[in-house]
Design an enzyme around this catalytic site. Structure first.
Site, PDB file in Angstrom:
ATOM      1  N   TRP A 157       0.808  -1.507  -0.337  1.00 47.76           N
ATOM      2  CA  TRP A 157       0.467   0.097  -0.360  1.00 47.76           C
ATOM      3  C   TRP A 157       0.954   1.453   0.084  1.00 47.76           C
ATOM      4  CZ3 TRP A 157       2.201   2.574   4.539  1.00 47.76           C
ATOM      5  CH2 TRP A 157       2.707   1.529   4.926  1.00 47.76           C
ATOM      6  N   ASN A 158       2.692   0.798   0.143  1.00 55.78           N
ATOM      7  CA  ASN A 158       2.543   2.501   0.246  1.00 55.78           C
ATOM      8  C   ASN A 158       2.688   3.028  -0.599  1.00 55.78           C
ATOM      9  OD1 ASN A 158       4.811   1.031  -0.387  1.00 55.78           O
ATOM     10  ND2 ASN A 158       6.510   1.115   0.956  1.00 55.78           N
ATOM     11  N   LYS A 181      -2.615  -9.041  -7.655  1.00 64.23           N
ATOM     12  CA  LYS A 181      -3.398  -8.311  -6.459  1.00 64.23           C
ATOM     13  C   LYS A 181      -2.771  -7.834  -4.923  1.00 64.23           C
ATOM     14  CE  LYS A 181      -3.159  -9.670  -1.846  1.00 64.23           C
ATOM     15  NZ  LYS A 181      -3.278  -8.457  -1.738  1.00 64.23           N
ATOM     16  N   PRO A 182      -3.528  -6.515  -5.398  1.00 66.08           N
ATOM     17  CA  PRO A 182      -3.234  -4.969  -4.834  1.00 66.08           C
ATOM     18  C   PRO A 182      -2.819  -5.329  -3.248  1.00 66.08           C
ATOM     19  CG  PRO A 182      -4.954  -4.041  -5.999  1.00 66.08           C
ATOM     20  CD  PRO A 182      -5.037  -6.272  -6.671  1.00 66.08           C
ATOM     21  N   GLY A 235       6.162  -6.568  -0.748  1.00 64.00           N
ATOM     22  CA  GLY A 235       6.494  -6.426   1.226  1.00 64.00           C
ATOM     23  C   GLY A 235       6.991  -6.911   1.921  1.00 64.00           C
ATOM     24  N   SER A 236       6.483  -7.311   3.091  1.00 60.18           N
ATOM     25  CA  SER A 236       7.562  -7.430   4.439  1.00 60.18           C
ATOM     26  C   SER A 236       8.075  -8.669   4.495  1.00 60.18           C
ATOM     27  CB  SER A 236       6.119  -8.006   5.553  1.00 60.18           C
ATOM     28  OG  SER A 236       5.793  -8.604   5.665  1.00 60.18           O
ATOM     29  N   GLU A 257      10.736  -8.052  -3.402  1.00 66.48           N
ATOM     30  CA  GLU A 257      11.268  -6.973  -2.719  1.00 66.48           C
ATOM     31  C   GLU A 257      10.291  -6.837  -1.104  1.00 66.48           C
ATOM     32  OE1 GLU A 257      11.213  -3.680  -1.734  1.00 66.48           O
ATOM     33  OE2 GLU A 257      10.539  -2.260  -3.437  1.00 66.48           O
ATOM     34  N   LEU A 258      11.533  -6.998  -0.229  1.00 69.12           N
ATOM     35  CA  LEU A 258      10.882  -6.598   0.909  1.00 69.12           C
ATOM     36  C   LEU A 258      11.683  -6.099   1.843  1.00 69.12           C
ATOM     37  CD1 LEU A 258      11.466 -10.879   1.143  1.00 69.12           C
ATOM     38  CD2 LEU A 258      10.363  -9.824   0.033  1.00 69.12           C
ATOM     39  N   CYS A 291      10.183   1.171   1.308  1.00 73.61           N
ATOM     40  CA  CYS A 291      11.089   0.699   2.522  1.00 73.61           C
ATOM     41  C   CYS A 291      12.733   0.930   2.222  1.00 73.61           C
ATOM     42  CB  CYS A 291      10.810  -0.543   1.718  1.00 73.61           C
ATOM     43  SG  CYS A 291      10.333  -0.951  -0.023  1.00 73.61           S
ATOM     44  N   GLU A 388      11.482  -2.277  11.186  1.00 73.51           N
ATOM     45  CA  GLU A 388      11.502  -1.408  10.157  1.00 73.51           C
ATOM     46  C   GLU A 388      10.360  -1.096  11.067  1.00 73.51           C
ATOM     47  OE1 GLU A 388      10.305  -3.313   6.506  1.00 73.51           O
ATOM     48  OE2 GLU A 388      11.288  -2.085   5.543  1.00 73.51           O
TER      49      GLU A 388
END
Ligand code: ADP
Length: 487
Positions: A157-158, A181-182, A235-236, A257-258, A291, A388
């Site tokens: 969502w960022n 999937k957003p 995401g995370s 991409e975490l 991130c 984080e």
């Protein structure tokens, strides 16, 4: 409700599958909340396994034609999509600010940034080269590049627009099709992109969007499907690890991409004003919810007090508020849960001995605002050093030597972005090479663009987005041996 959009048909409440706008078969829908005031913006279809399977099948069918289009045809479609995004940038930015909260100027910046990937990969679509290798006399050895297949994308969502553009543009350029999937919090930006994809001539089934609350349901269909050949995720780290495990059974290609824990290392010889400006921009952009944003400011002892004073002074200029207010330079965080998480990290750090310099509490309002905060004298054994933060909180840590700074910077399982401020060319090289990160900004924190390979090492993931390297994630390398040439 039109929300002052010039084209309210960009606000789509349904899922987009095989070129059609559809409700969830179950009839389920869920509210999208404006984080600046807690109000419901709209209700959106809440789809599940049934729709995910349909979308995957549509992506498979449409890929048969899409991959056979000429590179120029694919390029032209992406270019038209880019042009439409630019033409509708104002509306797309408004939709983004509504559901995500960032100041409108930042939202416009994100739309242009996202569009730049469409343009870059429209150009790269025409530059997917193979190779002819040295071979024995009776044969020729060739390498061709082919699309990996149907791609499933899961985005956060960022950056509700740009994180999608960075994945979909190279995928479509390579000849792949996408099921997306957003994030549940921000599906409206994704659906607006789908509306523009239709107008740009992206064929039915090539790009599908599945808004949903139950991420694990749709994610589970993606990862279990033998049709899906690749999963690309931003995401995370915990969710990334879970998805990697789920992808093992079908041995999917993955790009991950975490999370990050970016250090900004400011040496005694730094240009202090440059360092303050860079740290400020990196820490507070998107209210600290990126991130690659500065998670730890490591400042050498000779410059520590001066840096802290200047940095704290600069922070007083921030104007917290609704992203639609032209004065606003710092928006809300995404949810109440996020706000509480930031609050407990700060409390924990103060309990462990950090010193509060400014900020340190949520703002009384209907939205989810946290004061821009500086914590000084943070130590490596505090939780805030390794977690984080994802909020407008800057922990400042004092160090003595280059060796100490490098050791502290690398003392994390993350390895996405890092930054250094120094004027010494030897130090620039030594430290840049010693940092265990996918990206190093030297005297610069605004490092991302479509021209560079964005990505991390260690538990920050693998794969690169953007640049000439960004297409590799969506291409297979096939070796063809043409033998019997002397027969
Ligand atoms: P954040 O905590 O910042 O929201 P997440 O990693 O939870 O980060 O979310 C990033 C994306 O991953 C979102 O689209 C979210 O819905 C999705 N997601 C979260 N959990 C799962 C899961 N178990 N399977 C598939 N997708 C998931």
């Amino acid at each position: 409700m039109g929300f002052g959009l010039s084209d309210s048909s960009l606000l789509r409440p349904q899922a987009f599958i095989n070129g059609e706008w559809v409700d969830a078969k179950s009839g389920a829908e869920y509210p999208i909340i404006n984080p600046a005031n807690g109000e419901v913006i709209s209700h959106v279809a809440d789809v599940g396994q049934f729709e995910a399977k349909n979308a995957i099948e549509a992506a498979q069918t449409s890929m048969e034609l899409w991959k056979l289009k000429s590179p120029t045809d694919r390029s032209n479609v992406l270019q038209r999509w880019h042009d439409l995004i630019i033409a509708n940038a104002g509306d797309l930015a408004s939709i983004l600010t509504l559901e995500q909260g960032k100041p409108l100027a930042e939202a416009k910046g994100e739309i242009l940034y996202g569009a730049s990937y469409l343009k870059w990969f429209a150009e790269e679509a025409k530059r997917i080269y193979g190779d002819i290798l040295p071979s024995a006399q009776d044969r020729r050895s060739l390498v061709i590049k082919q699309p990996v297949g149907v791609v499933a994308a899961i985005t956060p969502w960022n950056f509700p627009n740009a994180m999608i553009a960075r994945k979909v543009a190279p995928a479509l350029a390579a000849g792949c099709t996408v099921v997306l999937k957003p994030a549940p919090e921000t599906p409206l930006s994704a659906l607006a992109l789908a509306e523009l994809a239709v107008r740009a001539g992206v064929p039915a089934g090539v790009f599908n969007v599945l808004p949903c609350l139950k991420a694990e349901e749709v994610g589970g269909v993606f990862t279990a499907s033998p049709i899906v050949k690749k999963l690309t995720f931003t995401g995370s780290t915990p969710v990334g690890k879970l998805l990697l495990r789920q992808c093992a059974d079908t041995v999917k290609r993955t790009s991950m991409e975490l999370g990050g824990n970016a250090p900004v290392i400011i040496f005694n010889d730094a240009d202090i004003d440059l360092a303050v400006a860079g740290a400020l921009a990196s820490k507070f952009r998107n209210a600290g919810q990126t991130c690659i944003c500065a998670n730890r400011l490591l400042v050498q002892e000779g410059i520590y007090d001066r840096f802290l004073a200047k940095f704290t002074e600069a922070i007083q200029a921030f104007c917290l508020g609704d992203g639609f207010d032209a004065k606003t330079t710092l928006g809300p965080v995404i949810t109440e849960k996020a706000l509480n998480g930031i609050g407990s990290l700060v409390k924990g750090a103060l309990g462990q001995g950090a010193r509060l310099v400014t900020g340190g509490k949520p703002v009384e309002s209907d939205g989810w605002f946290y004061e821009p905060t500086v914590l000084a004298d943070v130590q490596a054994d505090m939780d805030i050093f390794s977690e984080e933060i994802f909020g407008p909180v800057a922990p400042v840590i004092k160090f003595k030597t280059d060796t100490d700074a490098i050791a502290m910077a690398n003392d994390t399982s993350f390895g996405l972005a890092s930054y250094i401020y120094t004027q010494d060319i030897s130090r620039i090289w030594q430290v840049s090479e010693a940092l265990e990160y996918g990206m190093v900004g030297v005297n610069e924190t605004a490092i991302s663009s479509e021209l560079i390979p964005f990505g991390g090492v260690k538990e920050s993931g693998h794969g690169r987005e953007g640049s000439k390297y960004g297409l590799d994630d969506y291409l297979e390398t096939k070796y063809i041996c043409m033998g019997g040439l002397n027969a």
